[in-house]
Each structure stands twice: as C-alpha cells, then as structure tokens.
Design an enzyme around this catalytic site. Structure first.
Site, PDB file in Angstrom:
ATOM      1  N   LYS A 101      61.575 -12.816  11.134  1.00 58.20           N
ATOM      2  CA  LYS A 101      60.136 -12.823  10.831  1.00 58.20           C
ATOM      3  C   LYS A 101      59.283 -12.828  12.088  1.00 58.20           C
ATOM      4  O   LYS A 101      58.166 -12.335  12.094  1.00 58.20           O
ATOM      5  CB  LYS A 101      59.782 -14.040   9.977  1.00 58.20           C
ATOM      6  CG  LYS A 101      60.225 -13.909   8.530  1.00 58.20           C
ATOM      7  CD  LYS A 101      59.829 -15.129   7.724  1.00 58.20           C
ATOM      8  CE  LYS A 101      60.374 -15.096   6.315  1.00 58.20           C
ATOM      9  NZ  LYS A 101      59.579 -14.313   5.375  1.00 58.20           N
TER      10      LYS A 101
ATOM     11  N   ASN B 272      55.578 -14.174  -3.421  1.00 55.97           N
ATOM     12  CA  ASN B 272      55.255 -15.539  -3.012  1.00 55.97           C
ATOM     13  C   ASN B 272      53.880 -15.705  -2.376  1.00 55.97           C
ATOM     14  O   ASN B 272      53.575 -16.771  -1.838  1.00 55.97           O
ATOM     15  CB  ASN B 272      56.342 -16.059  -2.058  1.00 55.97           C
ATOM     16  CG  ASN B 272      57.713 -15.952  -2.707  1.00 55.97           C
ATOM     17  OD1 ASN B 272      57.873 -16.331  -3.862  1.00 55.97           O
ATOM     18  ND2 ASN B 272      58.679 -15.409  -1.992  1.00 55.97           N
TER      19      ASN B 272
ATOM     20  N   THR C 221      62.071  -8.467  -3.542  1.00 64.07           N
ATOM     21  CA  THR C 221      62.824  -9.344  -4.456  1.00 64.07           C
ATOM     22  C   THR C 221      62.148  -9.363  -5.838  1.00 64.07           C
ATOM     23  O   THR C 221      60.985  -8.986  -5.967  1.00 64.07           O
ATOM     24  CB  THR C 221      62.833 -10.786  -3.903  1.00 64.07           C
ATOM     25  OG1 THR C 221      61.483 -11.201  -3.698  1.00 64.07           O
ATOM     26  CG2 THR C 221      63.576 -10.853  -2.584  1.00 64.07           C
TER      27      THR C 221
ATOM     28  N   LYS D  62      55.908  -1.050   0.794  1.00 69.93           N
ATOM     29  CA  LYS D  62      57.054  -1.721   0.153  1.00 69.93           C
ATOM     30  C   LYS D  62      56.655  -2.221  -1.234  1.00 69.93           C
ATOM     31  O   LYS D  62      55.647  -2.889  -1.404  1.00 69.93           O
ATOM     32  CB  LYS D  62      57.545  -2.879   1.024  1.00 69.93           C
ATOM     33  CG  LYS D  62      58.820  -3.519   0.493  1.00 69.93           C
ATOM     34  CD  LYS D  62      59.509  -4.373   1.536  1.00 69.93           C
ATOM     35  CE  LYS D  62      60.728  -5.064   0.987  1.00 69.93           C
ATOM     36  NZ  LYS D  62      61.413  -5.866   2.006  1.00 69.93           N
TER      37      LYS D  62
ATOM     38  N   GLY E  86      56.959 -17.675   1.384  1.00 66.07           N
ATOM     39  CA  GLY E  86      55.500 -17.508   1.477  1.00 66.07           C
ATOM     40  C   GLY E  86      55.024 -17.104   2.852  1.00 66.07           C
ATOM     41  O   GLY E  86      54.056 -17.678   3.373  1.00 66.07           O
ATOM     42  N   PHE E  87      55.685 -16.113   3.441  1.00 69.99           N
ATOM     43  CA  PHE E  87      55.281 -15.560   4.758  1.00 69.99           C
ATOM     44  C   PHE E  87      55.109 -16.654   5.815  1.00 69.99           C
ATOM     45  O   PHE E  87      54.092 -16.720   6.515  1.00 69.99           O
ATOM     46  CB  PHE E  87      53.963 -14.769   4.656  1.00 69.99           C
ATOM     47  CG  PHE E  87      54.041 -13.470   3.875  1.00 69.99           C
ATOM     48  CD1 PHE E  87      55.254 -12.883   3.564  1.00 69.99           C
ATOM     49  CD2 PHE E  87      52.867 -12.828   3.459  1.00 69.99           C
ATOM     50  CE1 PHE E  87      55.320 -11.683   2.855  1.00 69.99           C
ATOM     51  CE2 PHE E  87      52.921 -11.639   2.753  1.00 69.99           C
ATOM     52  CZ  PHE E  87      54.148 -11.070   2.447  1.00 69.99           C
TER      53      PHE E  87
ATOM     54  N   GLY F  88      62.174  -9.940   6.820  1.00 71.29           N
ATOM     55  CA  GLY F  88      62.310 -11.336   6.415  1.00 71.29           C
ATOM     56  C   GLY F  88      63.395 -12.067   7.159  1.00 71.29           C
ATOM     57  O   GLY F  88      63.362 -13.290   7.272  1.00 71.29           O
ATOM     58  N   PHE F  89      64.373 -11.325   7.698  1.00 75.40           N
ATOM     59  CA  PHE F  89      65.452 -11.972   8.456  1.00 75.40           C
ATOM     60  C   PHE F  89      64.924 -12.414   9.812  1.00 75.40           C
ATOM     61  O   PHE F  89      65.164 -13.523  10.266  1.00 75.40           O
ATOM     62  CB  PHE F  89      66.628 -11.003   8.627  1.00 75.40           C
ATOM     63  CG  PHE F  89      67.807 -11.630   9.342  1.00 75.40           C
ATOM     64  CD1 PHE F  89      68.782 -12.303   8.607  1.00 75.40           C
ATOM     65  CD2 PHE F  89      67.938 -11.569  10.718  1.00 75.40           C
ATOM     66  CE1 PHE F  89      69.862 -12.907   9.254  1.00 75.40           C
ATOM     67  CE2 PHE F  89      69.015 -12.164  11.371  1.00 75.40           C
ATOM     68  CZ  PHE F  89      69.976 -12.831  10.625  1.00 75.40           C
TER      69      PHE F  89
ATOM     70  N   SER G  71      55.531  -8.971  -1.978  1.00 76.39           N
ATOM     71  CA  SER G  71      56.160 -10.294  -1.988  1.00 76.39           C
ATOM     72  C   SER G  71      55.639 -11.075  -3.183  1.00 76.39           C
ATOM     73  O   SER G  71      54.423 -11.122  -3.426  1.00 76.39           O
ATOM     74  CB  SER G  71      55.833 -11.054  -0.701  1.00 76.39           C
ATOM     75  OG  SER G  71      56.116 -12.421  -0.904  1.00 76.39           O
TER      76      SER G  71
END
Ligand SMILES: Cc1cc2nc3c(=O)[nH]c(=O)nc-3n(C[C@H](O)[C@H](O)[C@H](O)COP(=O)(O)O)c2cc1C
Length: 351
Positions: free
Chosen positions: A60, A172, A236, A205, A108-109, A57-58, A170
């Site tokens: 992407k 989201n 998260t 994950k 949201g990706f 996520g950092f 995720s």
C-alpha cells in the site's frame, strides 16, 4: 517450508503476519525471473515480460517494489494510496479462512498518504526505470469532493507510474462504489483525462458485485470514448454465497463485514470478466484478478478475456514461489493448447 510457516502464521494476527512478510521481503533473498517468450505481452506501448502482476493492497505504501518485482512478477501495482494519511477501520479488520485459502478484510485504505508514497516510488525509479509499476489511487474516507482527491493524486503520480488505476470498487470506503454509476464515472474520467493529456493509461477497477446496468455503462464509456484504457476485474466481494453450506471452523468470520478474496471469489470475478469481454467485444484491455492460485486459474482468466492477470491472496497462503509456479504452469498450458503466445489465447473460449 512456506507451507509450515503459513500454517504457523494462521495462528497470529493476519496484519502482523503481513508486516512480517514485508520485512522478510526486505531482506532481498529472492531474485527470480521466469523467461519464456510465449509469456511476453505488449500493451499500452510497453512490454510485459510476463502477464502476472501483483494486485493492489499488498504494498500500500510502495515500500517493497524492488523486492516484489524480484519475485518474478511481470508488473506490480502499488497502493491504494490516498491524498492524506489515514488509519483505516478499527482492528481486528482482517480475517483468514484457511480452509478455503480465503481472506475477509475491511482495512479501509489504511496508508501513509501520497507524500511518503511518492518518495518511495521515486527512490525506486532512480534504481530501476524498466520495471512496470501501476499506481492505484482512491479517495480519503472523509472526502466529499472526491474528484479533487483523484485529480490531485493523478497529478502527483503522473511522472512515477506506468499506468493509473482509479479505484472505485473497494467495499470498505462508504459510497465509493456509487462512482461506478455511468454519469458519475464519466464526469470523473473527463476531469482526469484533461489533466492526464494522454500521458498515462488510465484504468478503472470494478467490483464483482456491480449491477448489470452499471457494468454496461462503464463498458460504453470504455468502447465509445478514449477516457478508459483498460479495466481491472475485480476487487473483493461483499457476497458470501460461495461460502454457504461450506465447512468453516470459525464460521462467525463469514458474518464479518468486508471484502472476500481468494478461491471463493474466482467464479464470480470470472463471470464479470466474461460479461465485460463480451460487451466490449475484446476492444478494451482487461486485467483479470480474483481467486487465482494456479497456472490453470491464470489460463482460465486469459481464456475468458484477460490480457494480464494479478494475484494477492494466494501469495499469503502459498508464499513467494507461487509466482514462479503459476508462470511455469501457464507457459506449459499455452503450449499444450497450441497457442504461440498469450495474445492468441485471450478470450478464446468466448470466440
Ligand atoms: C488484504 C487485502 C487488501 C487489499 N487492498 C486493496 C487496495 O488497497 N486496493 C485495491 O484496489 N484492492 C485491494 N485488494 C483487492 C485485491 O487487489 C484483489 O482485487 C482481490 O483481493 C482479488 O484477488 P485475489 O483473490 O488474488 O486476492 C485487497 C485485497 C486484500 C486481500
């Protein structure tokens, strides 16, 4: 100095401060290595110079692999990447809660898609074949036939990654976490396994909000089949229980939809880690992530069963040198507790 910059960055939009951070890293000013033999980890036929990784996520779009590796991480995970480019949810969608060094986000990706992503990873590979890079894959929001998305992504990433993460956690992407149900996941992993032919370790994950029965189902697959090479715990959380009755200046933020990360996630993600280590009886490699912000936190995750660990949110609040600080403290704690290396400490509190 970063403390002041971080306080200033709390005043600007979190997404703007993230892109400033990426641009700062692109200047290539930091090149740190923390060498200590007691931190080396051998897993999946690979040697990790240390157990601390950058969480998904950092980065992407896989834009700063060299630069994040140079912060001292033992491995970095890029993505989540989807097959097609997507913009993600409407802004604002990232909310900082500085009092608790936490973040709530519903990105949201948002990403540029696999085509640009794979070019970036191949360019990195031309320069450095040694660094360990995991690729985290997810489905596009509008996709119904999700197996097809994951399969295509796996095929496109096969030659580029050291490991693949099937992200089904995720909060989201509507419906994504339903794939945590045993039969759905089993069927997806079967398809991926045929295409993978044991080329790459495949990790899954998991959400910290997973039900006991779904967690048990995933553990059963991991222990009784060779479809899962490792689990990442956790993504998260949608729960806000850990923030209840806490002082928060802008308390409206905790009612925003999205996943909560940082220290308020630490205990919940540790519970899932502990449960998973117990159910799998230490037979499946686990990566612990969620709320780590010190060497002590990292050591706690290892003692509860993690062979590797990852961070994201503390990098936002504490800055790039936190990687070095965590590793230094972790190495010290291992020695203090009489462990020669990470491996000896994995799950020791549960044995
Ligand atoms: C802004 C942000 C974006 C994230 N994006 C992703 C993502 O794309 N894929 C994913 O698997 N996890 C994503 N995560 C979750 C992190 O990888 C990690 O699991 C979680 O934040 C807990 O770790 P932390 O408390 O150290 O941040 C994201 C987290 C944050 C804060």
């Amino acid at each position: 100095m970063y403390k002041y910059l971080s306080s200033l960055s709390n005043l600007i939009y979190p997404e703007l401060s993230h892109s400033l951070f990426l641009n700062f890293l692109k200047l290539g000013l930091i090149n740190k290595k923390f060498q200590n033999k007691n931190l080396t980890v051998r897993l999946w036929n690979k040697t990790f110079s240390n157990p601390l990784g950058l969480a998904a996520g950092f980065d992407k779009n896989a834009e700063v692999i060299t630069e994040t590796t140079n912060l001292g991480f033992g491995f970095v995970e890029v993505g989540t990447v989807t097959l097609n480019k997507q913009n993600g949810n409407a802004k604002p969608r990232v909310f900082k809660i500085p009092e608790h060094q936490a973040v709530i986000q519903r990105l949201g990706f948002n990403n540029h898609g696999i085509s640009e992503f794979s070019k970036n990873v191949s360019n990195f590979r031309k320069k450095s074949s040694k660094s360990i890079v995991g690729i985290n894959i997810g489905k596009n929001k509008e996709t119904v036939d999700y197996k097809n998305d994951y399969l295509n992504l796996l095929n496109k990433c096969k030659k580029l990654a050291d490991y693949i993460v099937v992200n089904i956690s995720s909060p989201n992407t509507p419906g994504l976490r339903d794939i945590q149900k045993k039969d759905k996941l089993f069927s997806l992993l079967n398809t991926l396994s045929k295409a993978n032919q044991k080329t790459l370790p495949i990790l899954v994950k998991i959400s910290p909000d997973i039900s006991n029965s779904n967690l048990e189902g995933i553990c059963e697959i991991a222990v009784n089949t060779n479809l899962i090479d490792g689990l990442i715990l956790t993504n998260t959380t949608i729960s806000r229980d850990s923030l209840k009755n806490k002082q928060i200046r802008n308390s409206w933020k905790i009612s925003e939809d999205g996943g909560l990360s940082g220290p308020p996630l630490f205990n919940l993600s540790n519970e899932i880690l502990k449960k998973t280590y117990k159910i799998t009886r230490g037979k499946v490699p686990l990566i612990g992530v969620g709320g780590i912000s010190s060497g002590k936190d990292a050591f706690e995750k290892i003692s509860l069963g993690a062979s590797l660990i990852q961070i994201y949110t503390c990098l936002i609040y504490k800055g790039p040198y936190v990687v070095f600080q965590i590793l230094e403290e972790l190495s010290f704690l291992l020695k203090k507790h009489g462990f020669k290396n990470i491996n000896d400490a994995v799950g020791y509190k549960l044995k």
